[in-house]
Enzyme design. Structure first.
Site, PDB file in Angstrom:
ATOM      1  N   SER A 198       0.784  -1.238   0.000  1.00  0.00           N
ATOM      2  CA  SER A 198       0.000   0.000   0.000  1.00  0.00           C
ATOM      3  C   SER A 198       0.814   1.286   0.000  1.00  0.00           C
ATOM      4  CB  SER A 198      -0.951   0.015   1.203  1.00  0.00           C
ATOM      5  OG  SER A 198      -2.138  -0.676   0.893  1.00  0.00           O
ATOM      6  N   SER A 254      -6.044   3.507   4.336  1.00  0.00           N
ATOM      7  CA  SER A 254      -5.468   2.740   3.228  1.00  0.00           C
ATOM      8  C   SER A 254      -6.562   2.105   2.381  1.00  0.00           C
ATOM      9  CB  SER A 254      -4.503   1.668   3.744  1.00  0.00           C
ATOM     10  OG  SER A 254      -3.667   1.212   2.709  1.00  0.00           O
ATOM     11  N   LYS A 305       0.237   3.689  -2.808  1.00  0.00           N
ATOM     12  CA  LYS A 305      -0.795   4.733  -2.807  1.00  0.00           C
ATOM     13  C   LYS A 305      -0.190   6.138  -2.810  1.00  0.00           C
ATOM     14  CE  LYS A 305      -4.579   2.105  -0.645  1.00  0.00           C
ATOM     15  NZ  LYS A 305      -4.037   0.742  -0.456  1.00  0.00           N
TER      16      LYS A 305
END
Length: 401
Positions: free
Chosen positions: A112, A170, A115
């Protein structure tokens, strides 16, 4: 693959050290063969496929000292903490100096922390006040057990709320929606393409996005060095810094769904002094990953790490230990440099920021009109001044005849 957050393990046992000048500021390089200090986790991690080999040209980006699969630290520096992370880097975001790293250009799976690349590529293109309706396709391919912001099909959310859901929780659902909207006519694939375009602009040559959320995808890799370049770009934005430092955000109610709050969990905010924000990640393939920034005595250090395990410290504890090490180094002790990005392209936003498109058109037209007017005025002045000379020349020529 599941993507979820972690709590820091034994963060209270990590002493926050003051920034002490313990070394002369002469940068040097550890031998390429020096292994990174490592600690074995209590449980061996699962076997994962070997990443592709690193291009020698990419390995040398930022300086020859970083062209190593091992440890790179200034000569005479205290040894770095022993970690489970297989790759990491500490850099000064103000000066761009790399303080140290372990296999900084080794290819790793991001989870993640990818991102942040989505934010770097699409925050300049999306109006935070724009309302976006969530579609079934945005949610179709998401595991309900993965990290989600909690948007619902048919719900309308502001882009700002989606950014908060992306960075605080997230949210893989928020990532899909933002990528679709930011991708314009090309939809979500267009958003992923924008991420890869931004990686190339930042000269993060080892970064390739296959998904907007960081959930595992074919050929999706990054490096600790590239993540520092991406962190430098995102933390340079006031809106990103405001989002990433938000502790709690309220998401308005939707038809049939009450309002809800999202809490920024599992970063070093509130646990490590001076933390400006951070982003965790995990998939079975990537293991634990982290990107975070802390500031002390005017120094703003970024730490990036990949391939960490939950114990003994977890990614947050390992990040705190690396920040302690970095802040203890004197200013300008370094082994390399974060490269500067290419000039920003002045393409129109896919989804125009409120007023931005028209303002740009007006700015570009004013100089053009001014240039035309000035050119015309100069031409008229030349003709007026030249007229008496031409009449006088004509009379002289007639007299000679």
């Amino acid at each position: 693959m599941t993507d979820y957050r972690f709590t820091a393990v034994a963060l209270s046992t990590i002493l926050v050290l003051p920034a002490v000048a313990v070394l002369p500021p002469t940068p040097a390089v550890a031998a390429p063969s020096v292994p990174c200090p490592a600690v074995k986790p209590p449980a061996p991690p699962p076997a994962i496929p070997s990443p592709p080999p690193v291009d020698p040209t990419d390995r040398a980006v930022g300086g020859q000292a970083l062209a190593t699969a091992g440890l790179a630290i200034p000569a005479g520096a205290p040894m770095t903490p022993a970690l489970t992370a297989t790759s990491w880097l500490v850099a000064d975001l103000n000066s761009g100096e790399v303080l140290g790293g372990c296999g900084p250009h080794e290819l790793r799976t991001p989870a993640s922390v990818q991102k942040l690349l989505l934010a770097a590529s699409l925050m300049p293109r999306l109006d935070p006040a724009q309302m976006v309706e969530v579609t079934r396709a945005d949610l179709r391919d998401l595991d309900p057990a993965s990290s989600l912001m909690g948007v619902v099909e048919g719900g309308r959310y502001s882009v700002e709320s989606l950014w908060l859901g992306l960075l605080l929780k997230s949210g893989n659902d928020a990532a899909n929606v933002l990528a679709r909207v930011g991708g314009g006519a090309a939809g979500r694939p267009g958003g992923v393409e924008a991420m890869n375009d931004e990686a190339r602009r930042l000269r993060a040559n080892q970064t390739h996005a296959a998904t907007p959320s960081g959930l595992d995808g074919p050929g999706q890799y990054t490096s600790a060095y590239d993540l520092a370049l991406i962190a430098r770009a995102t933390f340079a934005r006031e809106d990103f810094r405001r989002y990433i430092a938000t502790r709690v955000a309220q998401i308005p109610a939707q038809p049939g769904n009450p309002a809800f709050a999202i809490t920024h969990d599992n970063t070093l905010l509130g646990s490590y002094p001076g933390t400006l924000g951070g982003k965790t990640g995990f998939t079975d393939l990537a293991r634990q990953t982290y990107v975070g920034v802390a500031e002390r005595n005017g120094r703003r250090l970024a730490v990036t790490l990949l391939g960490a395990e939950t114990a003994p410290l977890g990614s947050l504890g390992e990040a705190a230990a690396l920040l302690n090490w970095g802040f203890a180094l004197p200013p300008h002790a370094s082994v390399g440099q974060l490269v500067t990005p290419e000039e920003k392209k002045h393409d129109s936003p896919v989804v125009p920021v409120k007023g931005e498109h028209h303002a740009q058109a007006e700015e570009s037209s004013i100089p053009l009109l001014t240039g035309v007017s000035l050119g015309t005025a100069v031409l008229l002045a030349v003709l007026i001044l030249a007229a008496p000379w031409r009449r006088r020349a004509a009379r002289q020529q007639a007299a000679r005849r």
